[in-house]
Design a protein around this motif. Structure first.
Motif, PDB file in Angstrom:
ATOM      1  N   GLU A 153     -10.337   1.913  -7.885  1.00  0.00           N
ATOM      2  CA  GLU A 153      -8.972   2.007  -8.384  1.00  0.00           C
ATOM      3  C   GLU A 153      -8.142   2.991  -7.572  1.00  0.00           C
ATOM      4  OE1 GLU A 153      -7.407   0.067 -10.612  1.00  0.00           O
ATOM      5  OE2 GLU A 153      -9.283  -1.055 -10.484  1.00  0.00           O
ATOM      6  N   THR A 154      -8.755   4.104  -7.210  1.00  0.00           N
ATOM      7  CA  THR A 154      -8.041   5.094  -6.400  1.00  0.00           C
ATOM      8  C   THR A 154      -7.737   4.527  -5.020  1.00  0.00           C
ATOM      9  OG1 THR A 154      -8.994   6.978  -7.579  1.00  0.00           O
ATOM     10  CG2 THR A 154      -8.194   7.391  -5.353  1.00  0.00           C
ATOM     11  N   GLN A 155      -8.712   3.863  -4.419  1.00  0.00           N
ATOM     12  CA  GLN A 155      -8.488   3.295  -3.093  1.00  0.00           C
ATOM     13  C   GLN A 155      -7.450   2.177  -3.141  1.00  0.00           C
ATOM     14  OE1 GLN A 155     -11.944   2.392  -0.784  1.00  0.00           O
ATOM     15  NE2 GLN A 155     -12.871   4.400  -1.089  1.00  0.00           N
ATOM     16  N   LEU A 156      -7.469   1.380  -4.198  1.00  0.00           N
ATOM     17  CA  LEU A 156      -6.470   0.335  -4.352  1.00  0.00           C
ATOM     18  C   LEU A 156      -5.069   0.944  -4.473  1.00  0.00           C
ATOM     19  CD1 LEU A 156      -5.472  -2.534  -4.850  1.00  0.00           C
ATOM     20  CD2 LEU A 156      -6.195  -2.298  -7.245  1.00  0.00           C
ATOM     21  N   SER A 157      -4.941   2.016  -5.237  1.00  0.00           N
ATOM     22  CA  SER A 157      -3.647   2.680  -5.402  1.00  0.00           C
ATOM     23  C   SER A 157      -3.120   3.181  -4.060  1.00  0.00           C
ATOM     24  CB  SER A 157      -3.766   3.862  -6.367  1.00  0.00           C
ATOM     25  OG  SER A 157      -3.994   3.415  -7.681  1.00  0.00           O
ATOM     26  N   LEU A 158      -4.005   3.779  -3.273  1.00  0.00           N
ATOM     27  CA  LEU A 158      -3.588   4.285  -1.971  1.00  0.00           C
ATOM     28  C   LEU A 158      -3.185   3.140  -1.049  1.00  0.00           C
ATOM     29  CD1 LEU A 158      -3.250   6.764  -0.149  1.00  0.00           C
ATOM     30  CD2 LEU A 158      -5.594   6.379   0.641  1.00  0.00           C
ATOM     31  N   SER A 159      -3.972   2.079  -1.038  1.00  0.00           N
ATOM     32  CA  SER A 159      -3.645   0.931  -0.188  1.00  0.00           C
ATOM     33  C   SER A 159      -2.291   0.338  -0.564  1.00  0.00           C
ATOM     34  CB  SER A 159      -4.733  -0.139  -0.286  1.00  0.00           C
ATOM     35  OG  SER A 159      -5.950   0.322   0.267  1.00  0.00           O
ATOM     36  N   ARG A 160      -2.042   0.217  -1.843  1.00  0.00           N
ATOM     37  CA  ARG A 160      -0.760  -0.314  -2.290  1.00  0.00           C
ATOM     38  C   ARG A 160       0.399   0.570  -1.828  1.00  0.00           C
ATOM     39  NH1 ARG A 160      -2.426  -1.939  -8.525  1.00  0.00           N
ATOM     40  NH2 ARG A 160      -3.041  -4.107  -8.091  1.00  0.00           N
ATOM     41  N   ALA A 161       0.195   1.873  -1.882  1.00  0.00           N
ATOM     42  CA  ALA A 161       1.243   2.791  -1.438  1.00  0.00           C
ATOM     43  C   ALA A 161       1.517   2.616   0.051  1.00  0.00           C
ATOM     44  CB  ALA A 161       0.846   4.231  -1.743  1.00  0.00           C
ATOM     45  N   VAL A 162       0.456   2.500   0.830  1.00  0.00           N
ATOM     46  CA  VAL A 162       0.618   2.322   2.278  1.00  0.00           C
ATOM     47  C   VAL A 162       1.296   0.984   2.570  1.00  0.00           C
ATOM     48  CG1 VAL A 162      -0.591   2.066   4.472  1.00  0.00           C
ATOM     49  CG2 VAL A 162      -1.326   3.818   2.841  1.00  0.00           C
ATOM     50  N   VAL A 163       0.871  -0.066   1.892  1.00  0.00           N
ATOM     51  CA  VAL A 163       1.468  -1.388   2.079  1.00  0.00           C
ATOM     52  C   VAL A 163       2.963  -1.343   1.781  1.00  0.00           C
ATOM     53  CG1 VAL A 163       1.544  -3.749   1.185  1.00  0.00           C
ATOM     54  CG2 VAL A 163      -0.652  -2.682   1.695  1.00  0.00           C
ATOM     55  N   ALA A 164       3.335  -0.617   0.727  1.00  0.00           N
ATOM     56  CA  ALA A 164       4.735  -0.553   0.314  1.00  0.00           C
ATOM     57  C   ALA A 164       5.636   0.077   1.378  1.00  0.00           C
ATOM     58  CB  ALA A 164       4.859   0.240  -0.983  1.00  0.00           C
ATOM     59  N   LEU A 165       5.056   0.829   2.287  1.00  0.00           N
ATOM     60  CA  LEU A 165       5.847   1.471   3.342  1.00  0.00           C
ATOM     61  C   LEU A 165       6.203   0.505   4.476  1.00  0.00           C
ATOM     62  CD1 LEU A 165       4.057   4.933   3.549  1.00  0.00           C
ATOM     63  CD2 LEU A 165       6.204   4.374   2.394  1.00  0.00           C
ATOM     64  N   GLY A 166       5.549  -0.637   4.510  1.00  0.00           N
ATOM     65  CA  GLY A 166       5.885  -1.640   5.508  1.00  0.00           C
ATOM     66  C   GLY A 166       4.985  -1.604   6.726  1.00  0.00           C
ATOM     67  N   GLU A 167       4.857  -2.745   7.362  1.00  0.00           N
ATOM     68  CA  GLU A 167       3.938  -2.895   8.495  1.00  0.00           C
ATOM     69  C   GLU A 167       4.272  -1.969   9.652  1.00  0.00           C
ATOM     70  OE1 GLU A 167       2.315  -6.482  11.444  1.00  0.00           O
ATOM     71  OE2 GLU A 167       3.238  -6.948   9.503  1.00  0.00           O
ATOM     72  N   ALA A 168       5.548  -1.834   9.973  1.00  0.00           N
ATOM     73  CA  ALA A 168       5.947  -1.020  11.124  1.00  0.00           C
ATOM     74  C   ALA A 168       5.550   0.436  10.961  1.00  0.00           C
ATOM     75  CB  ALA A 168       7.453  -1.129  11.344  1.00  0.00           C
ATOM     76  N   VAL A 169       5.518   0.896   9.736  1.00  0.00           N
ATOM     77  CA  VAL A 169       5.138   2.287   9.463  1.00  0.00           C
ATOM     78  C   VAL A 169       3.635   2.416   9.270  1.00  0.00           C
ATOM     79  CG1 VAL A 169       5.328   4.154   7.759  1.00  0.00           C
ATOM     80  CG2 VAL A 169       7.368   2.902   8.463  1.00  0.00           C
ATOM     81  N   THR A 192      -7.096  -1.774   4.189  1.00  0.00           N
ATOM     82  CA  THR A 192      -5.662  -1.529   4.001  1.00  0.00           C
ATOM     83  C   THR A 192      -4.852  -2.240   5.071  1.00  0.00           C
ATOM     84  OG1 THR A 192      -6.149   0.634   3.017  1.00  0.00           O
ATOM     85  CG2 THR A 192      -3.896   0.265   3.785  1.00  0.00           C
ATOM     86  N   GLU A 193      -5.349  -2.228   6.304  1.00  0.00           N
ATOM     87  CA  GLU A 193      -4.665  -2.936   7.392  1.00  0.00           C
ATOM     88  C   GLU A 193      -4.614  -4.431   7.118  1.00  0.00           C
ATOM     89  OE1 GLU A 193      -4.821  -4.964  11.529  1.00  0.00           O
ATOM     90  OE2 GLU A 193      -6.302  -4.937   9.900  1.00  0.00           O
ATOM     91  N   ARG A 194      -5.691  -4.970   6.540  1.00  0.00           N
ATOM     92  CA  ARG A 194      -5.700  -6.386   6.168  1.00  0.00           C
ATOM     93  C   ARG A 194      -4.606  -6.670   5.127  1.00  0.00           C
ATOM     94  NH1 ARG A 194      -7.739  -9.508   9.624  1.00  0.00           N
ATOM     95  NH2 ARG A 194      -6.594  -7.913  10.753  1.00  0.00           N
ATOM     96  N   LEU A 195      -4.471  -5.763   4.158  1.00  0.00           N
ATOM     97  CA  LEU A 195      -3.469  -5.942   3.117  1.00  0.00           C
ATOM     98  C   LEU A 195      -2.048  -5.784   3.659  1.00  0.00           C
ATOM     99  CD1 LEU A 195      -4.876  -4.136  -0.055  1.00  0.00           C
ATOM    100  CD2 LEU A 195      -4.556  -6.580   0.305  1.00  0.00           C
ATOM    101  N   VAL A 196      -1.875  -4.881   4.593  1.00  0.00           N
ATOM    102  CA  VAL A 196      -0.557  -4.706   5.206  1.00  0.00           C
ATOM    103  C   VAL A 196      -0.115  -6.010   5.860  1.00  0.00           C
ATOM    104  CG1 VAL A 196       0.726  -3.554   7.058  1.00  0.00           C
ATOM    105  CG2 VAL A 196      -0.749  -2.220   5.553  1.00  0.00           C
ATOM    106  N   ARG A 197      -1.047  -6.655   6.547  1.00  0.00           N
ATOM    107  CA  ARG A 197      -0.721  -7.892   7.256  1.00  0.00           C
ATOM    108  C   ARG A 197      -0.642  -9.101   6.316  1.00  0.00           C
ATOM    109  NH1 ARG A 197      -0.630  -6.794  12.549  1.00  0.00           N
ATOM    110  NH2 ARG A 197      -1.966  -5.144  13.405  1.00  0.00           N
ATOM    111  N   ASP A 198      -1.362  -9.026   5.196  1.00  0.00           N
ATOM    112  CA  ASP A 198      -1.353 -10.127   4.237  1.00  0.00           C
ATOM    113  C   ASP A 198      -1.404  -9.553   2.816  1.00  0.00           C
ATOM    114  OD1 ASP A 198      -1.519 -12.466   2.837  1.00  0.00           O
ATOM    115  OD2 ASP A 198      -3.521 -13.019   3.548  1.00  0.00           O
TER     116      ASP A 198
END
Length: 223
Positions: A153-169, A192-198
């Motif tokens: 759950e903690t890792q999912l929360s962090l990944s979601r936060a990173v994804v929300a910042l957008g691919e370029a960032v 997280t990189e996989r989620l950023v891209r998809d």
């Protein structure tokens, strides 16, 4: 002194926040929020710090969002320095719902890396809502230091936060941890990189992809 009916109802509702019954406290928080009386702000914030029931806490946050941000934000920011983890977490959660970017300077690195996971998760969610233009890259760099932390759950929360910042960032700050020596950090970074891209892939699927990539190497990333 004559007390108006509305004031009497609010006083009664505030007293209900201290009830031993969670259903009574829930109704009391609803009543206080419906009244939207700025004089209740301190009582609401104080209750947030000690309220054990998730649904009541959520209603307390709703009640606070009903009040003017000019009233709530300074007091919520003060709560971020509390020694009580729940007080910090709930204040951050409420600030994310209020969405007033004047609170951004209070979202410090110390909160983003707080030893209490619930506080840290709340800080990540608040940060991506409140970050001003030009601040996303710096935020992403701090978030990247938390990769590999905690359970799913903690890792999912962090990944979601990173994804929300957008691919370029996000992508640039993930490159180093994706190639780092710590397998736990590396797996989380790759997922997280996989989620950023998809973003629609789902975290579980992204983690499985990350495991496969770690076993098969870069060739699996291209498939």
């Amino acid at each position: 002194m004559v007390i108006r009916a509305e004031e009497a109802d609010t006083v009664q509702a505030l007293q209900g926040l201290a009830s031993s019954s969670s259903s009574v406290r829930l109704r009391a928080a609803l009543a206080v929020g419906t009244a939207a009386d700025s004089r209740c702000v301190d009582a609401l914030i104080e209750r947030c710090a000690v309220e054990p029931d998730f649904h009541v806490r959520d209603m307390l946050t709703w009640a606070l969002t009903r009040l003017p941000a000019s009233v709530t934000v300074p007091k919520l920011v003060d709560e971020l320095g509390s020694e009580c983890a729940q007080a910090r977490s709930q204040a951050l959660h409420t600030l994310s719902k209020v969405g007033d970017r004047r609170a951004w300077p209070a979202i410090t690195r110390a909160l983003l890396t707080d030893a209490d996971e619930e506080v840290a998760r709340s800080a990540w969610r608040a940060a991506v809502v409140l970050v001003p233009e030009g601040g996303a890259s710096g935020l992403a760099e701090v978030l990247a230091t938390q990769l590999g932390r905690g359970g799913r759950e903690t890792q999912l929360s962090l990944s979601r936060a990173v994804v929300a910042l957008g691919e370029a960032v996000a992508i640039p700050v993930l490159r180093a941890p994706m190639a780092g020596p710590d397998p736990r950090v590396r797996q989380h970074a790759i997922a997280t990189e996989r989620l950023v891209r998809d973003p629609d892939a789902g975290f579980g699927f992204a983690v499985e992809q990350a495991k496969r990539i770690m076993v098969l190497g870069a060739s699996a990333r291209e498939e």
